[in-house]
Design a protein around this motif. Structure first.
Motif, PDB file in Angstrom:
ATOM      1  N   SER A 242       0.780  -1.238   0.001  1.00  0.00           N
ATOM      2  CA  SER A 242       0.203   0.101  -0.037  1.00  0.00           C
ATOM      3  C   SER A 242       0.987   1.278   0.155  1.00  0.00           C
ATOM      4  O   SER A 242       0.467   2.355  -0.692  1.00  0.00           O
ATOM      5  N   TRP A 246       0.878   4.334  -2.572  1.00  0.00           N
ATOM      6  CA  TRP A 246       0.058   5.857  -2.387  1.00  0.00           C
ATOM      7  C   TRP A 246       1.048   6.571  -2.736  1.00  0.00           C
ATOM      8  O   TRP A 246       0.956   7.773  -3.251  1.00  0.00           O
ATOM      9  N   THR A 254      -3.699  12.032  -7.716  1.00  0.00           N
ATOM     10  CA  THR A 254      -4.542  12.221  -6.590  1.00  0.00           C
ATOM     11  C   THR A 254      -4.728  10.768  -5.746  1.00  0.00           C
ATOM     12  O   THR A 254      -5.345  10.019  -6.747  1.00  0.00           O
ATOM     13  N   LEU A 255      -4.534  10.617  -4.738  1.00  0.00           N
ATOM     14  CA  LEU A 255      -4.729   9.385  -3.887  1.00  0.00           C
ATOM     15  C   LEU A 255      -6.308   9.572  -3.378  1.00  0.00           C
ATOM     16  O   LEU A 255      -6.605  10.353  -2.654  1.00  0.00           O
ATOM     17  N   THR A 256      -7.146   8.476  -4.077  1.00  0.00           N
ATOM     18  CA  THR A 256      -8.304   8.596  -3.815  1.00  0.00           C
ATOM     19  C   THR A 256      -8.850   7.386  -2.805  1.00  0.00           C
ATOM     20  O   THR A 256      -8.100   6.279  -2.668  1.00  0.00           O
ATOM     21  N   PRO A 257     -10.052   7.545  -2.190  1.00  0.00           N
ATOM     22  CA  PRO A 257     -10.396   6.402  -1.212  1.00  0.00           C
ATOM     23  C   PRO A 257     -10.573   4.930  -1.520  1.00  0.00           C
ATOM     24  O   PRO A 257     -10.274   4.066  -0.961  1.00  0.00           O
ATOM     25  N   ASP A 258     -11.157   5.059  -2.902  1.00  0.00           N
ATOM     26  CA  ASP A 258     -11.244   3.608  -3.301  1.00  0.00           C
ATOM     27  C   ASP A 258     -10.106   2.963  -3.650  1.00  0.00           C
ATOM     28  O   ASP A 258      -9.679   1.727  -3.485  1.00  0.00           O
ATOM     29  N   ILE A 260      -7.157   3.496  -1.724  1.00  0.00           N
ATOM     30  CA  ILE A 260      -6.670   3.239  -0.557  1.00  0.00           C
ATOM     31  C   ILE A 260      -7.341   2.008   0.123  1.00  0.00           C
ATOM     32  O   ILE A 260      -6.573   0.995   0.470  1.00  0.00           O
ATOM     33  N   VAL A 261      -8.857   1.672  -0.267  1.00  0.00           N
ATOM     34  CA  VAL A 261      -9.405   0.328   0.173  1.00  0.00           C
ATOM     35  C   VAL A 261      -9.051  -0.644  -0.574  1.00  0.00           C
ATOM     36  O   VAL A 261      -8.526  -1.900  -0.130  1.00  0.00           O
ATOM     37  N   THR A 378      -7.324   0.381 -12.651  1.00  0.00           N
ATOM     38  CA  THR A 378      -7.786   1.438 -12.130  1.00  0.00           C
ATOM     39  C   THR A 378      -7.414   3.030 -12.582  1.00  0.00           C
ATOM     40  O   THR A 378      -8.176   3.862 -12.162  1.00  0.00           O
TER      41      THR A 378
END
Length: 380
Positions: A242, A246, A254-258, A260-261, A378
């Protein structure tokens, strides 16, 4: 950022970054600073590391490392078992950083850059990515591996007494100096990358700082996450998968929430890789009260937990990609899982101690290719 895949040699880390030997995830594997007391006299500066929680074990390292007996100089430079004994201090310093654990972190940066969708093959972007790889691999993974070896010196005196620290090949002051230099170097590079990328918020620096802290608490008391097989190995997996992802994505996009998950889900596979490296340390872990999964569940059960974590995670990610309307990427990922399963039955499930290196060398290239497939999916 290691601590952030020993993957990996020995993901027993950490960190961003984590690591572990043979990409073991013991890393990776694995920041703040080594607690120390400093006293000045007219003659010298003395640095004493704080006592660890394993002092009750009175293991005594040999006065000097055993003769190499055919050990490999190449293995010594990579920091893996079967290494020749060295007296050159710079080769010993390199051995402590375990270069064999750097590639997963470097690959993680590549995946993050690919997932950003904003990486371009020009001189500036290539230079940024190389600097980010140096931060993630040699600096912060090197920091993670060195500090992990420092706090593992009692275990290594039992399992691997010929390693540089328990054998006395490198002094206490030299180890602590190396920890600080690598840590501050990695954080300094992170700050430079934020300025270079024009970030208003220094996200790469904070990722590096967080990964370094994770590496520290993975190895050092009082938390010493590695004492718990589940928490420690997941921390190692996150450090190797991870955190570098990141960093690469934040550097170029841009580091997005999806994301990260998704990457934290992938870190469960990293947990499985970290378990691979625990089998060879069962004796020392038992003696020092570390609840690695092979100690807690027994070797036979732990083997299946390991391969289950690796395979089920990747199948779940393939299902996510299929649900997201990326069927070709999902099929590509499933195709890359098949040879991993074959090598699990051929090597790892037969004898996880005897074949750990051979299994990881055979299977992990397919896992890291799957990471890139996911990153490319992604980005579109």
């Amino acid at each position: 950022m290691s601590s952030v895949l020993n993957t990996v040699s020995s993901l027993r880390l950490s960190g961003i970054y984590t690591s572990n030997n043979n990409n073991h995830l013991r890393v990776p594997t694995h920041s703040v600073f080594t607690p120390a007391s400093v006293s000045f006299t007219r003659r010298r500066l003395t640095v004493r590391a704080a006592d660890t929680d394993t002092n009750e074990v009175k293991s005594k390292a040999p006065d000097k490392a055993p003769a190499s007996n055919g050990g490999s100089s190449f293995n010594q430079l990579l920091g893996i078992k079967g290494a020749a004994q060295e007296t050159d201090i710079w080769k010993i310093r390199l051995q402590l950083t375990k270069p064999v654990t750097w590639p997963p972190l470097v690959w993680g940066v590549v995946c993050g850059a690919a997932a950003s969708g904003n990486f371009h093959w020009n001189l500036e972007d290539v230079a940024k990515s190389i600097l980010c790889m140096i931060m993630s691999g040699p600096c912060l993974t090197g920091y993670t591996q060195t500090i992990n070896d420092w706090y593992d010196r009692e275990i290594d005196a039992i399992n691997e007494p010929y390693r540089p620290i328990p054998s006395g090949a490198i002094s206490e002051n030299e180890v602590i100096t190396q920890i600080w230099v690598l840590l501050l170097g990695g954080l300094g590079i992170a700050g430079i990358l934020d300025v270079w990328a024009g970030h208003d918020f220094p996200i790469v620096f904070y990722l590096a700082l967080g990964g370094s802290l994770l590496s520290y608490i993975y190895s050092a008391p009082p938390l010493k996450l590695k004492q718990n097989g589940w928490i420690g190995n997941f921390a190692l997996g996150a450090s190797y998968i991870s955190l570098p992802w990141w960093a690469g994505q934040a550097l170029f996009g841009t580091l997005t929430p999806d994301i990260i998950v998704l990457t934290l889900l992938y870190s469960i596979a990293g947990l499985g890789i970290a378990i691979v490296n625990d089998f060879k340390s069962i004796e020392g872990d038992k003696a020092l009260g570390l609840q690695s999964l092979p100690v807690a569940f027994g070797a036979e059960t732990a083997k299946w937990i390991c391969v289950g974590a690796i395979d089920i995670t990747q199948i779940s990610v393939a299902g996510y990609l299929l649900g997201a309307g990326k069927p070709y990427y999902a099929l590509a990922l499933l195709a890359l899982i098949i040879p991993q399963v074959v090598f699990q039955f051929k090597y790892f499930l037969k004898d996880p101690v005897k074949y750990d290196v051979k299994y990881q060398a055979s299977a992990q290239p397919f896992l890291v290719l799957g990471l890139l497939v996911t990153a490319l999916a992604t980005s579109h």
